[in-house]
Design a protein around this motif. Structure first.
Motif, PDB file in Angstrom:
ATOM      1  N   VAL A 132       0.874  -1.339  -0.069  1.00  0.00           N
ATOM      2  CA  VAL A 132       0.028   0.147  -0.119  1.00  0.00           C
ATOM      3  C   VAL A 132       0.837   1.303   0.077  1.00  0.00           C
ATOM      4  CG1 VAL A 132      -1.672   1.283   1.562  1.00  0.00           C
ATOM      5  CG2 VAL A 132      -1.797  -1.017   0.965  1.00  0.00           C
ATOM      6  N   ALA A 133       2.008   1.345   0.913  1.00  0.00           N
ATOM      7  CA  ALA A 133       2.915   2.511   0.824  1.00  0.00           C
ATOM      8  C   ALA A 133       3.550   2.686  -0.461  1.00  0.00           C
ATOM      9  CB  ALA A 133       3.921   2.148   2.060  1.00  0.00           C
ATOM     10  N   ASP A 134       3.969   1.730  -1.071  1.00  0.00           N
ATOM     11  CA  ASP A 134       4.402   1.959  -2.605  1.00  0.00           C
ATOM     12  C   ASP A 134       3.595   1.915  -3.645  1.00  0.00           C
ATOM     13  OD1 ASP A 134       4.027  -0.764  -3.340  1.00  0.00           O
ATOM     14  OD2 ASP A 134       6.305  -1.377  -3.613  1.00  0.00           O
ATOM     15  N   GLY A 135       2.292   1.889  -3.312  1.00  0.00           N
ATOM     16  CA  GLY A 135       1.346   2.169  -4.433  1.00  0.00           C
ATOM     17  C   GLY A 135       1.023   0.856  -5.375  1.00  0.00           C
ATOM     18  N   THR A 136       1.414  -0.341  -4.908  1.00  0.00           N
ATOM     19  CA  THR A 136       1.250  -1.460  -5.643  1.00  0.00           C
ATOM     20  C   THR A 136       0.003  -2.318  -5.262  1.00  0.00           C
ATOM     21  OG1 THR A 136       2.840  -2.612  -4.428  1.00  0.00           O
ATOM     22  CG2 THR A 136       3.511  -1.537  -6.428  1.00  0.00           C
ATOM     23  N   ILE A 137      -0.358  -2.122  -3.973  1.00  0.00           N
ATOM     24  CA  ILE A 137      -1.387  -3.079  -3.550  1.00  0.00           C
ATOM     25  C   ILE A 137      -2.683  -2.024  -3.085  1.00  0.00           C
ATOM     26  CG2 ILE A 137      -1.998  -4.599  -1.737  1.00  0.00           C
ATOM     27  CD1 ILE A 137       0.777  -5.621  -1.747  1.00  0.00           C
ATOM     28  N   ALA A 138      -3.845  -2.602  -3.294  1.00  0.00           N
ATOM     29  CA  ALA A 138      -5.191  -1.611  -3.017  1.00  0.00           C
ATOM     30  C   ALA A 138      -4.929  -1.408  -1.342  1.00  0.00           C
ATOM     31  CB  ALA A 138      -6.138  -2.327  -3.381  1.00  0.00           C
ATOM     32  N   ALA A 139      -5.418  -0.070  -1.129  1.00  0.00           N
ATOM     33  CA  ALA A 139      -5.501   0.255   0.129  1.00  0.00           C
ATOM     34  C   ALA A 139      -6.803  -0.545   0.969  1.00  0.00           C
ATOM     35  CB  ALA A 139      -5.600   1.691   0.273  1.00  0.00           C
ATOM     36  N   GLY A 140      -7.128  -0.499   2.168  1.00  0.00           N
ATOM     37  CA  GLY A 140      -8.162  -0.942   2.751  1.00  0.00           C
ATOM     38  C   GLY A 140      -8.669  -2.486   2.809  1.00  0.00           C
ATOM     39  N   LEU A 141      -7.715  -3.466   2.272  1.00  0.00           N
ATOM     40  CA  LEU A 141      -7.908  -4.752   2.425  1.00  0.00           C
ATOM     41  C   LEU A 141      -7.670  -5.199   3.562  1.00  0.00           C
ATOM     42  CD1 LEU A 141      -5.466  -5.625  -0.593  1.00  0.00           C
ATOM     43  CD2 LEU A 141      -7.759  -5.959  -0.723  1.00  0.00           C
ATOM     44  N   ASP A 142      -8.354  -6.260   4.071  1.00  0.00           N
ATOM     45  CA  ASP A 142      -8.335  -6.888   5.351  1.00  0.00           C
ATOM     46  C   ASP A 142      -7.637  -8.071   5.325  1.00  0.00           C
ATOM     47  OD1 ASP A 142      -8.813  -8.741   7.715  1.00  0.00           O
ATOM     48  OD2 ASP A 142     -10.848  -8.091   7.753  1.00  0.00           O
ATOM     49  N   ARG A 165      -1.526 -25.037 -11.271  1.00  0.00           N
ATOM     50  CA  ARG A 165      -2.876 -24.383 -10.712  1.00  0.00           C
ATOM     51  C   ARG A 165      -2.590 -23.603  -9.518  1.00  0.00           C
ATOM     52  NH1 ARG A 165      -6.743 -28.101 -11.402  1.00  0.00           N
ATOM     53  NH2 ARG A 165      -7.073 -27.278 -13.410  1.00  0.00           N
ATOM     54  N   VAL A 166      -2.045 -23.796  -8.635  1.00  0.00           N
ATOM     55  CA  VAL A 166      -1.917 -22.884  -7.344  1.00  0.00           C
ATOM     56  C   VAL A 166      -1.135 -21.759  -7.694  1.00  0.00           C
ATOM     57  CG1 VAL A 166      -0.659 -22.746  -5.433  1.00  0.00           C
ATOM     58  CG2 VAL A 166      -2.000 -24.844  -5.618  1.00  0.00           C
ATOM     59  N   HIS A 167      -0.147 -21.802  -8.464  1.00  0.00           N
ATOM     60  CA  HIS A 167       0.620 -20.624  -8.959  1.00  0.00           C
ATOM     61  C   HIS A 167      -0.366 -19.461  -9.791  1.00  0.00           C
ATOM     62  CE1 HIS A 167       4.709 -21.374  -7.679  1.00  0.00           C
ATOM     63  NE2 HIS A 167       4.337 -22.695  -7.487  1.00  0.00           N
ATOM     64  N   ARG A 168      -1.238 -20.294 -10.869  1.00  0.00           N
ATOM     65  CA  ARG A 168      -2.150 -19.459 -11.589  1.00  0.00           C
ATOM     66  C   ARG A 168      -3.130 -18.724 -10.570  1.00  0.00           C
ATOM     67  NH1 ARG A 168      -2.187 -24.114 -14.735  1.00  0.00           N
ATOM     68  NH2 ARG A 168      -4.383 -24.525 -13.964  1.00  0.00           N
ATOM     69  N   LEU A 169      -3.706 -19.373  -9.589  1.00  0.00           N
ATOM     70  CA  LEU A 169      -4.536 -18.832  -8.577  1.00  0.00           C
ATOM     71  C   LEU A 169      -4.092 -17.930  -7.749  1.00  0.00           C
ATOM     72  CD1 LEU A 169      -6.563 -22.266  -7.859  1.00  0.00           C
ATOM     73  CD2 LEU A 169      -7.437 -20.335  -9.297  1.00  0.00           C
ATOM     74  N   ILE A 170      -2.737 -17.948  -7.501  1.00  0.00           N
ATOM     75  CA  ILE A 170      -2.163 -17.073  -6.705  1.00  0.00           C
ATOM     76  C   ILE A 170      -2.101 -15.886  -7.439  1.00  0.00           C
ATOM     77  CG2 ILE A 170       0.153 -16.270  -5.671  1.00  0.00           C
ATOM     78  CD1 ILE A 170       0.196 -19.181  -4.490  1.00  0.00           C
ATOM     79  N   ASP A 171      -1.840 -16.049  -8.919  1.00  0.00           N
ATOM     80  CA  ASP A 171      -1.592 -14.789  -9.684  1.00  0.00           C
ATOM     81  C   ASP A 171      -2.978 -13.883  -9.887  1.00  0.00           C
ATOM     82  OD1 ASP A 171       1.159 -15.053 -10.224  1.00  0.00           O
ATOM     83  OD2 ASP A 171       1.053 -16.227 -11.626  1.00  0.00           O
ATOM     84  N   LEU A 172      -3.969 -14.628  -9.791  1.00  0.00           N
ATOM     85  CA  LEU A 172      -5.158 -14.248  -9.998  1.00  0.00           C
ATOM     86  C   LEU A 172      -5.564 -13.558  -8.730  1.00  0.00           C
ATOM     87  CD1 LEU A 172      -7.775 -14.284 -11.702  1.00  0.00           C
ATOM     88  CD2 LEU A 172      -8.626 -16.208 -10.566  1.00  0.00           C
ATOM     89  N   LEU A 173      -5.304 -13.876  -7.537  1.00  0.00           N
ATOM     90  CA  LEU A 173      -5.369 -13.382  -6.297  1.00  0.00           C
ATOM     91  C   LEU A 173      -4.631 -11.966  -6.227  1.00  0.00           C
ATOM     92  CD1 LEU A 173      -6.811 -13.043  -3.535  1.00  0.00           C
ATOM     93  CD2 LEU A 173      -4.960 -14.677  -2.591  1.00  0.00           C
ATOM     94  N   LEU A 174      -3.412 -12.014  -6.501  1.00  0.00           N
ATOM     95  CA  LEU A 174      -2.545 -10.853  -6.873  1.00  0.00           C
ATOM     96  C   LEU A 174      -3.152  -9.604  -7.489  1.00  0.00           C
ATOM     97  CD1 LEU A 174       0.889 -12.262  -6.686  1.00  0.00           C
ATOM     98  CD2 LEU A 174      -0.056 -10.957  -4.927  1.00  0.00           C
ATOM     99  N   ASN A 175      -3.626 -10.247  -8.829  1.00  0.00           N
ATOM    100  CA  ASN A 175      -4.452  -9.369  -9.636  1.00  0.00           C
ATOM    101  C   ASN A 175      -5.556  -8.485  -9.020  1.00  0.00           C
ATOM    102  OD1 ASN A 175      -4.515  -8.155 -12.247  1.00  0.00           O
ATOM    103  ND2 ASN A 175      -6.231  -9.457 -12.819  1.00  0.00           N
ATOM    104  N   GLY A 176      -6.277  -9.223  -8.136  1.00  0.00           N
ATOM    105  CA  GLY A 176      -7.557  -8.648  -7.478  1.00  0.00           C
ATOM    106  C   GLY A 176      -7.217  -7.687  -6.530  1.00  0.00           C
ATOM    107  N   ILE A 177      -6.031  -8.048  -5.809  1.00  0.00           N
ATOM    108  CA  ILE A 177      -5.622  -6.938  -4.918  1.00  0.00           C
ATOM    109  C   ILE A 177      -4.635  -6.009  -5.251  1.00  0.00           C
ATOM    110  CG2 ILE A 177      -6.079  -8.523  -3.179  1.00  0.00           C
ATOM    111  CD1 ILE A 177      -3.064  -9.134  -2.670  1.00  0.00           C
ATOM    112  N   ALA A 178      -4.163  -6.014  -6.306  1.00  0.00           N
ATOM    113  CA  ALA A 178      -3.249  -4.940  -6.957  1.00  0.00           C
ATOM    114  C   ALA A 178      -3.915  -3.557  -6.939  1.00  0.00           C
ATOM    115  CB  ALA A 178      -2.723  -5.445  -8.305  1.00  0.00           C
TER     116      ALA A 178
END
Length: 180
Positions: A132-142, A165-178
């Motif tokens: 969040v501090a460097d602007g790469t992750i969305a603020a307000g996530l729990d 599959r685990v790596h693809r799903l992790i990338d999907l989650l990361l995309n959602g919180i970026a």
């Protein structure tokens, strides 16, 4: 504890984590002792029952995983540190599933379960805050919500040959919180 006894203890926990991940809770205690480079008597002096070894291994893996957050942040930008931590979490969960049957008693302890959850949530929160501090992750996530999402992904990690599959799903989650 003497230095050699500490080393034996550490090697036993590391060998047990590998064995439980590969063979499940019925992993051979003799094989664990051999892998650790100690005799079976040393294993039983440290861990009188299989359940004692499972509990100690689980707790040790939680502490190790939580401790890697700061190391990863020191070596990588926050979003890369987050991805690396998530992969380590999925690997940890694969080990945990290998111990699942024997862990029931450990996890039935609400205090122990809450302590484990808090350690992991705090580690994840530190990485999220840096992002969040460097602007790469969305603020307000729990952080706990992210941890639970990662836990869902990690269920797949307990199945054989699901690493891609685990790596693809992790990338999907990361995309959602970026951060957008």
């Amino acid at each position: 504890m003497r230095a050699d006894a500490r080393q034996n203890h550490t090697r036993l926990l590391e060998a047990a984590a590998r064995a439980f991940a590969e063979h499940g809770p019925e992993a051979s205690l003799k094989a664990i002792a051999k892998d650790a480079g100690v005799g079976i008597g040393t294993l039983y002096r440290r861990f009188p029952t299989r359940e004692d070894l499972v509990e100690a291994t689980y707790r040790n893996e939680v502490v190790r995983l939580a401790g890697t957050a700061g190391e990863l942040l020191a070596e990588h930008p926050p979003v890369d540190a987050l991805r690396a931590w998530m992969v380590r979490y999925a690997d940890f969960m694969a080990t945990k599933y290998g111990m699942a049957g024997a862990l029931r008693a450990v996890l039935a302890d609400e205090g122990g379960r809450m302590q484990t959850r808090a350690l992991l949530t705090e580690a994840l929160a530190s990485i999220l805050a840096a992002g969040v501090a460097d602007g790469t992750i969305a603020a307000g996530l729990d952080p706990y919500d992210v941890l639970m999402s990662l836990g869902g992904i990690s269920i797949v990690a307990g199945e054989k040959d699901q690493g891609d599959r685990v790596h693809r799903l992790i990338d999907l989650l990361l995309n959602g919180i970026a951060a957008r």
